[in-house]
Design a protein around this motif. Structure first.
Motif, PDB file in Angstrom:
ATOM      1  N   ARG A  66       0.821  -1.201   0.000  1.00 16.86           N
ATOM      2  CA  ARG A  66       0.000   0.000   0.000  1.00 16.86           C
ATOM      3  C   ARG A  66       0.861   1.260   0.000  1.00 16.86           C
ATOM      4  N   ARG A  67       1.925   1.256   0.793  1.00 14.62           N
ATOM      5  CA  ARG A  67       2.793   2.438   0.890  1.00 14.62           C
ATOM      6  C   ARG A  67       3.551   2.682  -0.417  1.00 14.62           C
ATOM      7  N   VAL A  68       4.054   1.608  -1.016  1.00 10.45           N
ATOM      8  CA  VAL A  68       4.913   1.754  -2.196  1.00 10.45           C
ATOM      9  C   VAL A  68       4.126   1.790  -3.503  1.00 10.45           C
ATOM     10  N   MET A  69       3.069   0.974  -3.612  1.00 10.45           N
ATOM     11  CA  MET A  69       2.371   0.813  -4.893  1.00 10.45           C
ATOM     12  C   MET A  69       0.969   1.424  -4.927  1.00 10.45           C
ATOM     13  N   GLY A  70       0.385   1.692  -3.764  1.00  9.19           N
ATOM     14  CA  GLY A  70      -1.000   2.156  -3.714  1.00  9.19           C
ATOM     15  C   GLY A  70      -1.947   0.969  -3.601  1.00  9.19           C
ATOM     16  N   ARG A  71      -3.228   1.258  -3.546  1.00  2.00           N
ATOM     17  CA  ARG A  71      -4.220   0.194  -3.353  1.00  2.00           C
ATOM     18  C   ARG A  71      -4.366  -0.693  -4.588  1.00  2.00           C
ATOM     19  N   GLY A  72      -4.480  -2.007  -4.334  1.00  2.00           N
ATOM     20  CA  GLY A  72      -4.767  -2.960  -5.403  1.00  2.00           C
ATOM     21  C   GLY A  72      -3.584  -3.414  -6.237  1.00  2.00           C
ATOM     22  N   GLU A 108      16.110   4.169  -1.038  1.00  2.00           N
ATOM     23  CA  GLU A 108      14.773   4.616  -0.632  1.00  2.00           C
ATOM     24  C   GLU A 108      13.891   3.430  -0.261  1.00  2.00           C
ATOM     25  N   PHE A 109      13.928   2.382  -1.103  1.00  2.00           N
ATOM     26  CA  PHE A 109      13.125   1.198  -0.817  1.00  2.00           C
ATOM     27  C   PHE A 109      13.571   0.530   0.481  1.00  2.00           C
ATOM     28  N   THR A 110      14.878   0.425   0.678  1.00  2.00           N
ATOM     29  CA  THR A 110      15.408  -0.183   1.905  1.00  2.00           C
ATOM     30  C   THR A 110      14.943   0.593   3.131  1.00  2.00           C
ATOM     31  N   ALA A 111      14.945   1.925   3.050  1.00  2.00           N
ATOM     32  CA  ALA A 111      14.505   2.751   4.183  1.00  2.00           C
ATOM     33  C   ALA A 111      13.033   2.511   4.504  1.00  2.00           C
ATOM     34  N   VAL A 112      12.180   2.474   3.481  1.00  2.00           N
ATOM     35  CA  VAL A 112      10.751   2.232   3.694  1.00  2.00           C
ATOM     36  C   VAL A 112      10.540   0.821   4.234  1.00  2.00           C
ATOM     37  N   PHE A 113      11.211  -0.152   3.634  1.00  2.00           N
ATOM     38  CA  PHE A 113      11.094  -1.550   4.072  1.00  2.00           C
ATOM     39  C   PHE A 113      11.471  -1.662   5.548  1.00  2.00           C
ATOM     40  N   THR A 114      12.620  -1.102   5.926  1.00  2.00           N
ATOM     41  CA  THR A 114      13.114  -1.221   7.300  1.00  2.00           C
ATOM     42  C   THR A 114      12.188  -0.512   8.281  1.00  2.00           C
ATOM     43  N   GLU A 115      11.704   0.659   7.913  1.00  2.00           N
ATOM     44  CA  GLU A 115      10.783   1.404   8.790  1.00  2.00           C
ATOM     45  C   GLU A 115       9.516   0.594   9.062  1.00  2.00           C
ATOM     46  N   LEU A 116       8.906   0.054   8.010  1.00  2.00           N
ATOM     47  CA  LEU A 116       7.675  -0.723   8.185  1.00  2.00           C
ATOM     48  C   LEU A 116       7.936  -2.059   8.883  1.00  2.00           C
ATOM     49  N   ARG A 169       1.260  -8.242 -10.716  1.00  2.00           N
ATOM     50  CA  ARG A 169       1.179  -6.840 -10.285  1.00  2.00           C
ATOM     51  C   ARG A 169      -0.188  -6.505  -9.691  1.00  2.00           C
ATOM     52  N   LEU A 170      -1.261  -6.940 -10.359  1.00  2.00           N
ATOM     53  CA  LEU A 170      -2.598  -6.616  -9.882  1.00  2.00           C
ATOM     54  C   LEU A 170      -3.123  -7.709  -8.969  1.00  2.00           C
ATOM     55  N   GLN A 171      -3.734  -7.301  -7.889  1.00  2.00           N
ATOM     56  CA  GLN A 171      -4.258  -8.230  -6.885  1.00  2.00           C
ATOM     57  C   GLN A 171      -5.136  -9.309  -7.509  1.00  2.00           C
ATOM     58  N   LYS A 172      -6.005  -8.918  -8.444  1.00  2.00           N
ATOM     59  CA  LYS A 172      -6.956  -9.873  -9.020  1.00  2.00           C
ATOM     60  C   LYS A 172      -6.300 -10.905  -9.925  1.00  2.00           C
ATOM     61  N   GLN A 173      -5.061 -10.677 -10.387  1.00  2.00           N
ATOM     62  CA  GLN A 173      -4.383 -11.626 -11.268  1.00  2.00           C
ATOM     63  C   GLN A 173      -3.390 -12.500 -10.515  1.00  2.00           C
TER      64      GLN A 173
END
Length: 179
Positions: A66-72, A108-116, A169-173
């Motif tokens: 959700r933080r990196v890609m948005g909903r769905g 940037e990704f590592t920082a977000v990953f580690t924080e969460l 990539r998409l939740q439904k697939q």
């Protein structure tokens, strides 16, 4: 027959685990597994999160996506949980094969990953490395990630968890369940 010619049940199951994980990585979106999964991440669970690590990993996955890609939308990822030394619950940790988001640097990704991960899983003990072909690539990592199955010829636990992994990539697939 010598010991070298004997296939143990643990070894046979490990080969099946590698095949099952490779099939999962290769399915879903029509992109090669090598392009989907470019990061190898090891992340330890905090003390209280050890016994229900899978639940924390699932919650973490949802928050990160959700933080990196948005909903769905989902990042490509494959989760492996290792019991740690002595097969006790006090050293459980996650190994991930992960996609690096195109819109973020690795830092940037590592920082977000580690924080969460710290927020959800209770530890900032996270290591992020690139998947490198010259040191075995995805195949070598799958052999490493399934080592618990064939630890000293003892039948261990399967570590790949398809339910908390994503190959589309998409939740439904999403191709979640595999046999």
């Amino acid at each position: 027959m010598t010991r070298d010619n004997v296939q143990t049940l643990a070894n046979i199951m490990r080969v099946k685990d590698i095949e099952r994980a490779w099939t999962f990585l290769s399915e879903g979106d029509d992109i090669s597994a090598e392009k989907k999964y470019t990061l190898f991440i090891t992340a330890h669970f905090g003390g209280r999160q050890q016994q229900v690590a899978e639940l924390h990993a699932a919650h973490f996955r949802n928050k990160l996506d959700r933080r990196v890609m948005g909903r769905g939308k989902r990042l490509y990822k494959a989760l492996f949980i290792e019991e740690g030394k002595g097969r006790s619950y006090n050293e459980r940790h996650a190994h991930y094969l992960f996609e690096k988001p195109a819109h973020m640097t690795c830092a940037e990704f590592t920082a977000v990953f580690t924080e969460l991960w710290q927020e959800v899983c209770g530890s900032d003990n996270v290591q992020v490395k690139s998947v490198r072909k010259k040191v075995g690539g995805l195949g070598g990592l799958l052999a490493y990630l399934t080592k618990d199955r064939d630890w000293q010829d003892i039948l261990g636990n399967a570590s790949f968890i398809a339910d908390f992994s994503d190959n589309a990539r998409l939740q439904k697939q999403r191709q979640q369940r595999i046999v």
